[in-house]
Design an enzyme around this catalytic site. Sequence first.
Site: not given
Ligand code: LLP
Length: 457
Positions: A264, A306, A309, A346, A350, A378-379
């Site tokens: 996160g 975990e 990003r 993205r 978002y 095409c959008e």
């Molecule tokens: N662990 C779990 C269970 C998750 O669902 C996620 C992300 C992470 C770890 C990793 O989170 P991070 O460190 O990357 O914030 N597609 C969206 C982001 C979706 C995140 C989904 N889960 C975007 O492009 O912003």
Amino acid sequence: MEEKKSFLKEKIDINSPNKNIVPISTSIGSDGKLSIGGCSIEELVKRYDSPLYILDEITLRKSCRAYKKALEKYYPGKSLPIYASKANSSIFMSNLVASEGFGLDAVSEGELLTALKGGVPNKHIVFHGNNKSDKEIEFAVKNNIKVIVDNDYDLERLEELSNSFDQDLEIMIRFTPGIECHTHEYIRTGSFDSKFGFGIEYLNNLFARISNIKHLKLKGIHAHIGSQIFELDPHKDLGEIMVNVILEAKKFGHDIEELNVGGGLGIKYTENDDPPSIDEWVKTISTSIVKACKKQNIDLPTLMCEPGRSIVSTAGITIYKIGAFKEIPGITTYLSVDGGMSDNPRPITYQSNYSACLVSNPFNFNSKKKYTIAGKHCESGDVLFKEIELADCKTGDLICVFGTGAYNNSMSSNYNRIPRPAALLVFDGEAEVIQKRESPLDLLRYDVLPDRFIKQN
Ligand code: LLP
């Protein structure tokens, strides 16, 4: 020449790449043009064409090491960082994170296979998902990969499998801690109305139930509260809540040894973003768990986190070539590039913001106007930037978009039958292909024309 203020001049923090907009190895050559990993971007495009995804190895490794170092500092000897491969899944990424001592989080058979092929040890892989298929669950169990139980359906099938194989299985459970954080609602997952995990109020029932399942051992608990988070307090609260859950589980005879706090941590996409450093994030979560365990007089569990990003996003850039211009007097000038929402969904999904510059004029000398950078799909909504100030540019010039390492390639599509870009890894003046460019013909591989249609034509 008038020189504009440029994010490219900001001091680079090598200890926490998520605090930078650009990859660590970014530099400006003697010709005034952008280079990364010691490679001229213009040369890379001549050789590999565009659009092009590029990953900077130094930034990737520094990000991994920042997590490792902080965990050793604040939670010595008892942690496992796990790369959330949904951010960017490839054999290369799996291999790189494994080489840095990371485990890996996968959410499908495809991501599991990629991790195994990339050399991540089975025991360091965790399998997530709110709707795992029977085949996926079996695949994980047969490969000794730990399943994170998300719901009753997962639990029932694991009970059945463990009985039919007459085999003990270690599991983790995911729950929603009821924490709100300020991020886009699509990427917020810790609140009570989330589709993921067990509601916290249901946990006592669940603990009682698992106690009666012969072959399942409840090894750990998991929660993930969302993504692209800049606040530290939600993760501090999460640590305390999770330790309380460990205490509750004890009452039902479960000795929770592993505590997984999800990912996160946010990154800096634009000059307005100011995420905490990796060190600060790890310190917050570790201190909160250590304190709560002391207070409750329980042994420290193994701490897992975990990040996705914050490992890979800042390491990645995307290069596009400028094609058509369309000037609408008094409104905007569209500048169209050779990619768009299929390689970076993205912005349209978002409303995400990025930073960009011209490869041939990165510091924006003589910038005169603002452009709307449109993708080629095409959008109408396929717009990567609204009103971005760029140096004077023309058809054929290259644009570099920063911070695209996460959730770009992994969320890419073939909309409009547009092939996916190639991906390169750069390090010390060398570029290596880590994903081949797709061709339009590749996209026909799975099309089938039924026989009777062939006869008709
Ligand atoms: N662990 C779990 C269970 C998750 O669902 C996620 C992300 C992470 C770890 C990793 O989170 P991070 O460190 O990357 O914030 N597609 C969206 C982001 C979706 C995140 C989904 N889960 C975007 O492009 O912003």
